[in-house]
Enzyme design. Structure first.
Site, PDB file in Angstrom:
ATOM      1  CB  ILE A  92      -0.932   0.000   1.239  1.00 56.47           C
ATOM      2  CG1 ILE A  92      -1.833  -1.243   1.238  1.00 56.47           C
ATOM      3  CG2 ILE A  92      -1.777   1.269   1.283  1.00 56.47           C
ATOM      4  CD1 ILE A  92      -2.594  -1.491   2.544  1.00 56.47           C
ATOM      5  N   GLY A  93       1.923   1.241   0.830  1.00 55.63           N
ATOM      6  CA  GLY A  93       2.782   2.425   0.959  1.00 55.63           C
ATOM      7  C   GLY A  93       3.492   2.764  -0.342  1.00 55.63           C
TER       8      GLY A  93
ATOM      9  CE1 TYR B 261      -1.629  -6.088  11.660  1.00 57.03           C
ATOM     10  CE2 TYR B 261      -3.905  -6.821  11.604  1.00 57.03           C
ATOM     11  CZ  TYR B 261      -2.880  -6.056  11.080  1.00 57.03           C
ATOM     12  OH  TYR B 261      -3.113  -5.255   9.975  1.00 57.03           O
TER      13      TYR B 261
HETATM   14  N1  LIG Z   1      -2.871  -6.082   3.466  1.00 56.01           N
HETATM   15  C1  LIG Z   1      -3.961  -6.091   4.214  1.00 56.01           C
HETATM   16  O1  LIG Z   1      -4.890  -6.915   4.023  1.00 56.01           O
HETATM   17  C2  LIG Z   1      -4.112  -5.082   5.313  1.00 56.01           C
HETATM   18  C3  LIG Z   1      -5.354  -5.009   5.977  1.00 56.01           C
HETATM   19  C4  LIG Z   1      -5.499  -4.088   7.011  1.00 56.01           C
HETATM   20  C5  LIG Z   1      -4.444  -3.250   7.362  1.00 56.01           C
HETATM   21  N2  LIG Z   1      -3.258  -3.351   6.705  1.00 56.01           N
HETATM   22  C6  LIG Z   1      -2.161  -2.473   7.135  1.00 56.01           C
HETATM   23  O2  LIG Z   1      -1.644  -1.792   6.015  1.00 56.01           O
HETATM   24  C7  LIG Z   1      -0.287  -1.424   6.282  1.00 56.01           C
HETATM   25  C8  LIG Z   1       0.566  -1.748   5.060  1.00 56.01           C
HETATM   26  O3  LIG Z   1       0.565  -3.154   4.881  1.00 56.01           O
HETATM   27  P1  LIG Z   1       0.703  -3.852   3.436  1.00 56.01           P
HETATM   28  O4  LIG Z   1      -0.444  -4.751   3.298  1.00 56.01           O
HETATM   29  O5  LIG Z   1       0.984  -2.847   2.399  1.00 56.01           O
HETATM   30  O6  LIG Z   1       1.959  -4.787   3.728  1.00 56.01           O
HETATM   31  P2  LIG Z   1       3.322  -5.007   2.934  1.00 56.01           P
HETATM   32  O7  LIG Z   1       3.077  -5.067   1.469  1.00 56.01           O
HETATM   33  O8  LIG Z   1       3.956  -6.169   3.612  1.00 56.01           O
HETATM   34  O9  LIG Z   1       4.138  -3.680   3.253  1.00 56.01           O
HETATM   35  C9  LIG Z   1       4.564  -3.404   4.549  1.00 56.01           C
HETATM   36  C10 LIG Z   1       5.502  -2.218   4.509  1.00 56.01           C
HETATM   37  O10 LIG Z   1       5.994  -1.997   5.845  1.00 56.01           O
HETATM   38  C11 LIG Z   1       7.419  -2.054   5.808  1.00 56.01           C
HETATM   39  N3  LIG Z   1       7.945  -2.697   7.008  1.00 56.01           N
HETATM   40  C12 LIG Z   1       7.658  -3.951   7.466  1.00 56.01           C
HETATM   41  N4  LIG Z   1       8.389  -4.224   8.555  1.00 56.01           N
HETATM   42  C13 LIG Z   1       9.159  -3.121   8.788  1.00 56.01           C
HETATM   43  C14 LIG Z   1      10.128  -2.803   9.768  1.00 56.01           C
HETATM   44  N5  LIG Z   1      10.459  -3.670  10.732  1.00 56.01           N
HETATM   45  N6  LIG Z   1      10.715  -1.596   9.705  1.00 56.01           N
HETATM   46  C15 LIG Z   1      10.399  -0.709   8.717  1.00 56.01           C
HETATM   47  N7  LIG Z   1       9.480  -0.944   7.788  1.00 56.01           N
HETATM   48  C16 LIG Z   1       8.872  -2.144   7.808  1.00 56.01           C
HETATM   49  C17 LIG Z   1       7.774  -2.902   4.588  1.00 56.01           C
HETATM   50  O11 LIG Z   1       9.040  -2.543   4.069  1.00 56.01           O
HETATM   51  P3  LIG Z   1      10.399  -3.368   4.267  1.00 56.01           P
HETATM   52  O12 LIG Z   1      10.073  -4.820   4.195  1.00 56.01           O
HETATM   53  O13 LIG Z   1      11.249  -2.849   3.153  1.00 56.01           O
HETATM   54  O14 LIG Z   1      10.889  -2.938   5.600  1.00 56.01           O
HETATM   55  C18 LIG Z   1       6.693  -2.483   3.605  1.00 56.01           C
HETATM   56  O15 LIG Z   1       7.072  -1.304   2.933  1.00 56.01           O
HETATM   57  C19 LIG Z   1       0.111  -2.182   7.553  1.00 56.01           C
HETATM   58  O16 LIG Z   1       0.088  -1.300   8.646  1.00 56.01           O
HETATM   59  C20 LIG Z   1      -0.982  -3.229   7.699  1.00 56.01           C
HETATM   60  O17 LIG Z   1      -1.195  -3.596   9.051  1.00 56.01           O
HETATM   61  C21 LIG Z   1      -3.062  -4.239   5.684  1.00 56.01           C
END
Ligand SMILES: NC(=O)c1ccc[n+]([C@@H]2O[C@H](COP(=O)([O-])OP(=O)(O)OC[C@H]3O[C@@H](n4cnc5c(N)ncnc54)[C@H](OP(=O)(O)O)[C@@H]3O)[C@@H](O)[C@H]2O)c1
Length: 276
Positions: free
Chosen positions: A38-39, A177
């Site tokens: 998402i980011g 979580y």
């Molecule tokens: N996907 C879903 O279904 C969903 C649903 C509800 C809420 N969310 C929320 O949406 C947000 C984004 O998630 P996403 O789904 O886009 O997941 P994602 O594709 O796994 O991306 C997660 C991001 O966070 C970074 N990250 C992870 N661990 C980190 C660490 N220890 N230090 C610094 N950066 C870190 C990762 O970058 P690096 O690996 O490069 O560090 C990546 O850029 C999260 O807060 C998640 O809880 C997601």
């Protein structure tokens, strides 16, 4: 049928590109979790809107490439590769930010990690809870505190990517979580009340399922209808443009209060039907 269900549960929220550009052009935006999911999609949409960016995540090569793309598009872009769970590194970053970013318009606190493990399977895994809290809650708080003066100067806004599941009674397996998301939600709600006088708004996006590397690890989720990362980024941008304090899917606005009314029944089901 699948498409119909997808459109009903996950209605698309597109944004007017001209309006986005008018709003974001020349602004400074900090994004955590900018390297994937998402980011990353959010970052590229902001690059299209000529936004200046400060990007945070661990994967340096990815951040470097995104910053190069941003500079090529005429934006100012900087990154800091960091594991946001590392408290010493986070301290260093927070001090650096105070000098490096005197003005910030938006902070998208988006980095996060989900973990699904029953407490009984984590008796010798306290680190599961520490790591999840450090990333999903503590790093958001630390960066918000560090950016507070810069945000206040701009009458800025913090947008936290939370999870829709945190609006429902706690489900087995999600203790780490959900505890981290619930803590962050509460902190944001409190800061919203306290920081109004500083001109800072806090917004929470209660995101439903989004297909990213985080959710697609789970085979069941991978095959379920969900938002794409780009659609989820549009939801964050729409929240930043409108006057709402939260984004919640329409069905969560209706069903979450009902679920709370039914929580004794739900708890009974969890206690009696789910094996420890
Ligand atoms: N996907 C879903 O279904 C969903 C649903 C509800 C809420 N969310 C929320 O949406 C947000 C984004 O998630 P996403 O789904 O886009 O997941 P994602 O594709 O796994 O991306 C997660 C991001 O966070 C970074 N990250 C992870 N661990 C980190 C660490 N220890 N230090 C610094 N950066 C870190 C990762 O970058 P690096 O690996 O490069 O560090 C990546 O850029 C999260 O807060 C998640 O809880 C997601």
């Amino acid at each position: 049928m699948t498409n119909l269900l997808k459109n009903l549960i996950y209605p698309v929220a597109s944004n007017n590109k001209k309006r986005l550009k008018e709003h974001f052009s020349g602004k400074w935006v900090v994004i955590t979790g900018a390297s994937h999911g998402i980011g990353k999609e959010l970052t590229y949409k902001l690059i299209e809107s000529k936004t200046n960016l400060y990007l945070l995540a661990r994967t340096e090569a990815e951040l470097q490439k995104i910053c190069q793309d941003a500079e090529n598009a005429g934006c100012h872009a900087r990154y800091y590769a960091i594991d946001l769970r590392d408290r010493n590194e986070l301290d260093k970053l927070c001090s650096k930010l105070k000098d490096e970013l005197p003005q910030v318009d938006y902070f998208f606190a988006n980095a996060g990690k989900s973990i699904h493990r029953k407490i009984t399977d984590a008796l010798d895994r306290l680190h599961d809870f520490d790591r999840t809290m450090d990333l999903n809650f503590r790093s958001m708080v630390a960066l918000s505190l560090a950016l507070q003066p810069a945000l206040s100067k701009q009458k800025g806004c913090i947008i936290y990517t939370s999870a829709v599941s945190s609006l429902y009674p706690s489900a087995p397996g999600w203790s780490a979580y959900h505890a981290s998301k619930a803590a962050a939600n509460t902190w944001c709600e409190t800061a919203d009340a306290e920081w109004k006088s500083w001109g800072i708004r806090m917004k929470i996006a209660y995101m439903p399922l989004v297909h990213t590397q985080m959710s697609d690890v789970n085979k069941t989720y991978k095959n379920m209808p969900a938002y794409s990362a780009s659609e989820a980024a549009d939801l964050l941008l729409r929240l930043s443009l409108n006057n709402r304090h939260t984004y919640k899917p329409w069905w969560a606005r209706m069903s979450a209060p009902i679920a709370y009314l039914l929580s004794p029944l739900i708890r009974f089901t969890y206690r009696n039907c789910i094996k420890a």
